[in-house]
Design an enzyme around this catalytic site. Structure first.
Site, PDB file in Angstrom:
ATOM      1  N   ASP A 200       0.842  -1.198   0.000  1.00 41.53           N
ATOM      2  CA  ASP A 200       0.000   0.000   0.000  1.00 41.53           C
ATOM      3  C   ASP A 200       0.878   1.249   0.000  1.00 41.53           C
ATOM      4  O   ASP A 200       1.579   1.523   0.970  1.00 41.53           O
ATOM      5  CB  ASP A 200      -0.896  -0.017   1.250  1.00 41.53           C
ATOM      6  CG  ASP A 200      -1.942   1.086   1.233  1.00 41.53           C
ATOM      7  OD1 ASP A 200      -1.952   1.892   0.273  1.00 41.53           O
ATOM      8  OD2 ASP A 200      -2.748   1.137   2.179  1.00 41.53           O
ATOM      9  N   GLU A 226      -1.427  -1.174  -4.038  1.00 39.24           N
ATOM     10  CA  GLU A 226      -2.586  -0.338  -3.676  1.00 39.24           C
ATOM     11  C   GLU A 226      -2.239   1.147  -3.723  1.00 39.24           C
ATOM     12  O   GLU A 226      -1.199   1.562  -3.205  1.00 39.24           O
ATOM     13  CB  GLU A 226      -3.028  -0.751  -2.268  1.00 39.24           C
ATOM     14  CG  GLU A 226      -4.164   0.071  -1.673  1.00 39.24           C
ATOM     15  CD  GLU A 226      -4.685  -0.564  -0.386  1.00 39.24           C
ATOM     16  OE1 GLU A 226      -4.616  -1.802  -0.251  1.00 39.24           O
ATOM     17  OE2 GLU A 226      -5.154   0.183   0.487  1.00 39.24           O
ATOM     18  N   GLU A 252     -10.224   3.803  -2.289  1.00 43.30           N
ATOM     19  CA  GLU A 252     -10.661   4.219  -0.951  1.00 43.30           C
ATOM     20  C   GLU A 252     -10.882   5.726  -0.864  1.00 43.30           C
ATOM     21  O   GLU A 252     -11.610   6.191   0.009  1.00 43.30           O
ATOM     22  CB  GLU A 252      -9.647   3.770   0.107  1.00 43.30           C
ATOM     23  CG  GLU A 252      -8.310   4.471   0.007  1.00 43.30           C
ATOM     24  CD  GLU A 252      -7.308   3.964   1.051  1.00 43.30           C
ATOM     25  OE1 GLU A 252      -6.737   2.894   0.813  1.00 43.30           O
ATOM     26  OE2 GLU A 252      -7.106   4.622   2.072  1.00 43.30           O
ATOM     27  N   HIS A 302     -12.325  -1.472   1.437  1.00 42.46           N
ATOM     28  CA  HIS A 302     -11.420  -0.761   2.336  1.00 42.46           C
ATOM     29  C   HIS A 302     -12.093  -0.689   3.707  1.00 42.46           C
ATOM     30  O   HIS A 302     -13.259  -0.314   3.811  1.00 42.46           O
ATOM     31  CB  HIS A 302     -11.177   0.656   1.814  1.00 42.46           C
ATOM     32  CG  HIS A 302     -10.294   1.481   2.701  1.00 42.46           C
ATOM     33  ND1 HIS A 302     -10.779   2.448   3.550  1.00 42.46           N
ATOM     34  CD2 HIS A 302      -8.962   1.456   2.868  1.00 42.46           C
ATOM     35  CE1 HIS A 302      -9.762   3.002   4.194  1.00 42.46           C
ATOM     36  NE2 HIS A 302      -8.648   2.423   3.805  1.00 42.46           N
TER      37      HIS A 302
END
Ligand code: CA
Length: 388
Positions: A200, A226, A252, A302
């Site tokens: 991420d 991500e 998200e 998310h």
């Protein structure tokens, strides 16, 4: 039945250690719960995405902007209420904090509706496709340590998350591309060759930096990459998806069906990560999920925040149709933060106890089947941690 009162509860505590991601370090954990009371004594709970002072500002939107718009309405009329609020707020923000505020209100209305019907939300949504969901554990946050220290810590932490029973793990990056590749290599070594791990970036890269890191992730066999670039960069997402083997995940920081339509039409996502407590609540999540299905993009929600947000997501994950289906479909996972979180572990009158379920049940957790969200916050706990 009529909506009588809408109250925001902003909770906060100081973490035992400072944690970080690619954008900032933070010392406190915040949660923003929304409580809706009715004239017949039924109360519903929701949660708004947004930490720190964002939660304080969203509280003002919930209580002083949205509350007067919906007082006196029948709480069951979720979709009518959603559009009434959205239409009145459209000129003042089609994304961001107004939508986060509306999300918590909408989730509370679904909780009330479930309680009136005597049904869990997953039944209101059409029924359960699964009675339990696999859980991935994220950790490996950034800390103010020398890169070499962090690299060895990441390897150990990844191994510990695997040993705790989670089905996959996710790490942060953001030290700069050379160090970030070393962090990812350490995590791969920590979990071994056959265990899925995800990375991420919290949108800290340019497209060329993301390509550099992404090519290393291709070599390491990462499952997804991500938020590699900023959410506004739809073309960057598409370029990365075209050039990399690793799945590109994101969403998200996207809002509403209109934002998601643009994101999905840009063909930049392999995995969609809608945030129900931010994008507009359950009423809007259903529409976004349908758009994802129409674009053949599987969903892994998310998840951030308290036990209310986790319970909301469990309801949604139960009701999410498998994509594309089959004897052994790839099931949507529950995202689980393995760092210190009292608001998830100790807020509810009956804790979800996710870590224990994961350890005892092959990395899986059951779906609460009481009415509405199936969970209730402990009011004494709220009183201890409430700051606004
Ligand atoms: Ca993320």
């Amino acid at each position: 039945m009529k909506i009588e009162r809408v109250t925001s509860h902003v909770l906060r505590y100081e973490l035992p250690e400072e944690l970080g991601y690619s954008q900032q370090y933070y010392r406190h954990r915040t949660a923003h719960l929304v409580e809706i009371q009715t004239d017949e004594g039924v109360t519903g709970w929701g949660e708004c995405f947004g930490p720190g002072n964002v939660a304080i500002a969203n509280k003002a939107i919930v209580e002083t902007v949205i509350q007067p718009m919906i007082q006196g309405e029948d709480p069951v009329n979720r979709d009518m209420i959603w559009h009434k609020v959205y239409n009145l707020l459209r000129d003042h923000g089609q994304k961001g904090m107004p939508l986060q505020a509306l999300s918590g209100v909408d989730i509370a209305l679904w909780d009330i509706t479930g309680k009136i019907a005597g049904l869990p939300i997953y039944k209101l949504l059409g029924g359960a496709h699964r009675t339990e969901v696999p859980v991935y554990g994220y950790g490996m946050m950034l800390r103010r340590e020398p890169a070499e220290t962090l690299i060895s810590q990441f390897g150990e932490e990844a191994a510990a998350i695997k040993a705790a029973g989670f089905v996959a793990t996710k790490m942060k990056v953001g030290l700069g591309v050379e160090h970030d590749v070393k962090l990812a290599e350490a995590v791969r070594r920590g979990v071994g060759d056959d265990f899925p791990f995800m990375v991420d970036a919290n949108h800290c890269y340019t497209t060329s930096d993301a390509l550099f890191v992404g090519r290393a992730l291709d070599e390491l066999g990462a499952y997804w990459f991500e938020e590699p670039v900023v959410p506004e960069d739809y073309e960057g997402y598409r370029e990365l998806r075209t050039k990399l083997d690793t799945n590109i995940a994101g969403g998200e920081a996207e809002f509403s069906r209109w934002g998601w339509r643009r994101l999905l039409e840009s063909n930049g996502l392999d995995i969609a990560q809608p945030e129900v407590c931010g994008l507009g609540g359950i009423s809007e999540y259903i529409k976004v999920a349908t758009l994802c299905q129409a674009h053949h993009v599987p969903i892994v929600n998310h998840v951030w925040g308290s036990g209310i947000a986790v319970a909301t997501n469990l309801q949604l994950l139960a009701a999410l149709a498998p994509m594309p289906g089959g004897l052994f479909p790839r099931e949507p996972m529950l995202e689980f933060d393995t760092t210190h979180n009292l608001f998830r572990d100790e807020l509810l009158t009956v804790p979800l106890d996710i870590q224990a379920q994961v350890a005892a049940n092959n990395g899986r957790v059951g779906i609460p089947d009481g009415p509405g969200l199936g969970v209730e916050p402990d009011r004494d706990f709220l009183d201890v941690y409430k700051v606004g």
